[in-house]
Scaffold this motif. Structure first.
Motif, PDB file in Angstrom:
ATOM      1  N   TYR A 216       0.810  -1.300   0.083  1.00 20.34           N
ATOM      2  CA  TYR A 216      -0.102  -0.056  -0.024  1.00 20.34           C
ATOM      3  C   TYR A 216       1.002   1.220   0.094  1.00 20.34           C
ATOM      4  O   TYR A 216       2.017   1.218   0.515  1.00 20.34           O
ATOM      5  CB  TYR A 216      -0.936   0.057   1.074  1.00 20.34           C
ATOM      6  CG  TYR A 216      -1.931  -1.225   1.551  1.00 20.34           C
ATOM      7  CD1 TYR A 216      -1.485  -2.314   2.103  1.00 20.34           C
ATOM      8  CD2 TYR A 216      -3.199  -1.145   0.774  1.00 20.34           C
ATOM      9  CE1 TYR A 216      -2.397  -3.259   2.009  1.00 20.34           C
ATOM     10  CE2 TYR A 216      -3.997  -2.091   0.856  1.00 20.34           C
ATOM     11  CZ  TYR A 216      -3.600  -3.369   1.504  1.00 20.34           C
ATOM     12  OH  TYR A 216      -4.554  -4.300   1.399  1.00 20.34           O
ATOM     13  N   TRP A 217       0.222   2.359  -0.693  1.00 20.95           N
ATOM     14  CA  TRP A 217       1.334   3.539  -0.863  1.00 20.95           C
ATOM     15  C   TRP A 217       0.362   4.601  -0.462  1.00 20.95           C
ATOM     16  O   TRP A 217      -0.997   4.864  -0.614  1.00 20.95           O
ATOM     17  CB  TRP A 217       1.651   3.672  -2.180  1.00 20.95           C
ATOM     18  CG  TRP A 217       2.790   2.680  -2.653  1.00 20.95           C
ATOM     19  CD1 TRP A 217       2.288   1.856  -3.366  1.00 20.95           C
ATOM     20  CD2 TRP A 217       4.307   2.989  -2.597  1.00 20.95           C
ATOM     21  NE1 TRP A 217       3.586   0.815  -3.646  1.00 20.95           N
ATOM     22  CE2 TRP A 217       4.556   1.599  -3.017  1.00 20.95           C
ATOM     23  CE3 TRP A 217       4.997   3.404  -1.941  1.00 20.95           C
ATOM     24  CZ2 TRP A 217       5.953   1.248  -3.210  1.00 20.95           C
ATOM     25  CZ3 TRP A 217       6.297   3.326  -1.837  1.00 20.95           C
ATOM     26  CH2 TRP A 217       6.810   2.128  -2.484  1.00 20.95           C
ATOM     27  N   GLY A 218       0.876   5.697   0.364  1.00 18.85           N
ATOM     28  CA  GLY A 218       0.459   6.828   0.512  1.00 18.85           C
ATOM     29  C   GLY A 218       0.364   7.999  -0.858  1.00 18.85           C
ATOM     30  O   GLY A 218       0.954   7.347  -1.893  1.00 18.85           O
ATOM     31  N   GLN A 219       0.016   9.285  -0.669  1.00 19.71           N
ATOM     32  CA  GLN A 219      -0.142   9.862  -1.866  1.00 19.71           C
ATOM     33  C   GLN A 219       1.064  10.720  -1.976  1.00 19.71           C
ATOM     34  O   GLN A 219       1.351  11.193  -3.186  1.00 19.71           O
ATOM     35  CB  GLN A 219      -1.295  10.870  -1.708  1.00 19.71           C
ATOM     36  CG  GLN A 219      -0.935  11.980  -0.873  1.00 19.71           C
ATOM     37  CD  GLN A 219      -0.909  12.018   0.653  1.00 19.71           C
ATOM     38  OE1 GLN A 219      -1.450  10.728   1.067  1.00 19.71           O
ATOM     39  NE2 GLN A 219      -0.727  12.701   1.476  1.00 19.71           N
ATOM     40  N   GLY A 220       2.081  10.769  -1.063  1.00 21.54           N
ATOM     41  CA  GLY A 220       3.257  11.421  -1.445  1.00 21.54           C
ATOM     42  C   GLY A 220       3.085  12.518  -0.495  1.00 21.54           C
ATOM     43  O   GLY A 220       2.145  13.437  -0.661  1.00 21.54           O
ATOM     44  N   THR A 221       4.383  13.086   0.021  1.00 20.62           N
ATOM     45  CA  THR A 221       4.850  14.567   0.346  1.00 20.62           C
ATOM     46  C   THR A 221       6.008  14.939  -0.090  1.00 20.62           C
ATOM     47  O   THR A 221       6.913  14.214   0.043  1.00 20.62           O
ATOM     48  CB  THR A 221       4.441  14.524   1.748  1.00 20.62           C
ATOM     49  OG1 THR A 221       4.359  15.915   2.086  1.00 20.62           O
ATOM     50  CG2 THR A 221       5.710  13.698   2.642  1.00 20.62           C
ATOM     51  N   GLN A 222       5.904  16.417  -0.673  1.00 23.25           N
ATOM     52  CA  GLN A 222       7.192  16.786  -1.415  1.00 23.25           C
ATOM     53  C   GLN A 222       7.955  17.349  -0.354  1.00 23.25           C
ATOM     54  O   GLN A 222       7.538  18.146   0.821  1.00 23.25           O
ATOM     55  CB  GLN A 222       6.898  17.986  -2.038  1.00 23.25           C
ATOM     56  CG  GLN A 222       8.179  18.740  -2.747  1.00 23.25           C
ATOM     57  CD  GLN A 222       8.539  17.710  -3.857  1.00 23.25           C
ATOM     58  OE1 GLN A 222       8.015  17.297  -4.838  1.00 23.25           O
ATOM     59  NE2 GLN A 222      10.109  18.054  -3.825  1.00 23.25           N
ATOM     60  N   VAL A 223       9.416  17.006  -0.432  1.00 25.37           N
ATOM     61  CA  VAL A 223      10.512  17.668   0.377  1.00 25.37           C
ATOM     62  C   VAL A 223      11.571  18.351  -0.457  1.00 25.37           C
ATOM     63  O   VAL A 223      11.906  17.764  -1.340  1.00 25.37           O
ATOM     64  CB  VAL A 223      11.234  16.471   1.194  1.00 25.37           C
ATOM     65  CG1 VAL A 223      12.364  17.113   1.969  1.00 25.37           C
ATOM     66  CG2 VAL A 223      10.224  15.963   2.377  1.00 25.37           C
ATOM     67  N   THR A 224      11.500  19.469  -0.202  1.00 25.64           N
ATOM     68  CA  THR A 224      12.472  20.249  -0.728  1.00 25.64           C
ATOM     69  C   THR A 224      13.528  20.869   0.086  1.00 25.64           C
ATOM     70  O   THR A 224      13.515  21.630   0.894  1.00 25.64           O
ATOM     71  CB  THR A 224      11.713  21.375  -1.720  1.00 25.64           C
ATOM     72  OG1 THR A 224      10.806  20.785  -2.347  1.00 25.64           O
ATOM     73  CG2 THR A 224      12.757  22.236  -2.627  1.00 25.64           C
ATOM     74  N   VAL A 225      15.003  20.527  -0.337  1.00 23.30           N
ATOM     75  CA  VAL A 225      16.351  21.022   0.390  1.00 23.30           C
ATOM     76  C   VAL A 225      16.830  22.131  -0.237  1.00 23.30           C
ATOM     77  O   VAL A 225      17.368  21.489  -1.496  1.00 23.30           O
ATOM     78  CB  VAL A 225      16.946  19.800   0.954  1.00 23.30           C
ATOM     79  CG1 VAL A 225      18.142  20.435   1.765  1.00 23.30           C
ATOM     80  CG2 VAL A 225      16.267  18.724   1.684  1.00 23.30           C
ATOM     81  N   SER A 226      16.772  23.278  -0.137  1.00 20.99           N
ATOM     82  CA  SER A 226      17.631  24.248  -1.033  1.00 20.99           C
ATOM     83  C   SER A 226      17.904  25.650  -0.204  1.00 20.99           C
ATOM     84  O   SER A 226      16.960  25.720   0.974  1.00 20.99           O
ATOM     85  CB  SER A 226      16.834  24.676  -2.221  1.00 20.99           C
ATOM     86  OG  SER A 226      15.669  25.275  -1.958  1.00 20.99           O
ATOM     87  N   SER A 227      18.739  26.300  -0.664  1.00 19.21           N
ATOM     88  CA  SER A 227      18.894  27.593  -0.025  1.00 19.21           C
ATOM     89  C   SER A 227      18.431  29.001  -0.684  1.00 19.21           C
ATOM     90  O   SER A 227      18.497  29.980  -0.446  1.00 19.21           O
ATOM     91  CB  SER A 227      20.463  27.865   0.312  1.00 19.21           C
ATOM     92  OG  SER A 227      21.408  27.663  -0.972  1.00 19.21           O
TER      93      SER A 227
END
Length: 116
Positions: free
Chosen positions: A105-116
């Motif tokens: 089973y999978w969730g819908q996903g969540t965005q993670v953005t790492v930037s300066s």
């Protein structure tokens, strides 16, 4: 049937922390292995970490020492504490639940953005 709902994604500067949560609803069993995967644009989905109901964990080499997966069985919730984040950690993070003889089973996903 199982539903997975992720939360906690967002933007963070390099070196910073972020904590993801995934709440599972439906029929959850002690044999279920929960985990997190991620997918960056143009890349295949990568398994990041897994945890059993007994607390046994696995990690991808790329996150060892920086990420910690944990699980609250009473709440059917799994967490991913991410520290010392790098730009290459930028991806959509998906919660997943694996059960013998069943498709995961999978969730819908969540965005993670790492930037300066």
């Amino acid at each position: 049937q199982v539903q997975l709902a992720e939360s906690g994604g967002g933007w963070v500067q390099p070196g910073g922390p972020l904590r993801l949560s995934c709440a599972a609803s439906g029929s959850i069993f002690s044999i279920d292995v929960m985990g997190w995967s991620r997918q960056a644009p143009g890349n295949q989905r990568e398994l990041v970490a897994t945890i059993t109901s007994g607390g046994t964990t696995t990690y991808a080499d790329s996150v060892k020492g920086r990420f910690t997966i944990s699980r609250d069985n009473a709440k059917n919730t799994v967490y991913l504490q991410m520290n010392s984040l790098k730009p290459e950690d930028t991806a959509v993070y998906y919660c997943n639940l694996a059960r013998p003889r069943r498709n995961p089973y999978w969730g819908q996903g969540t965005q993670v953005t790492v930037s300066s």
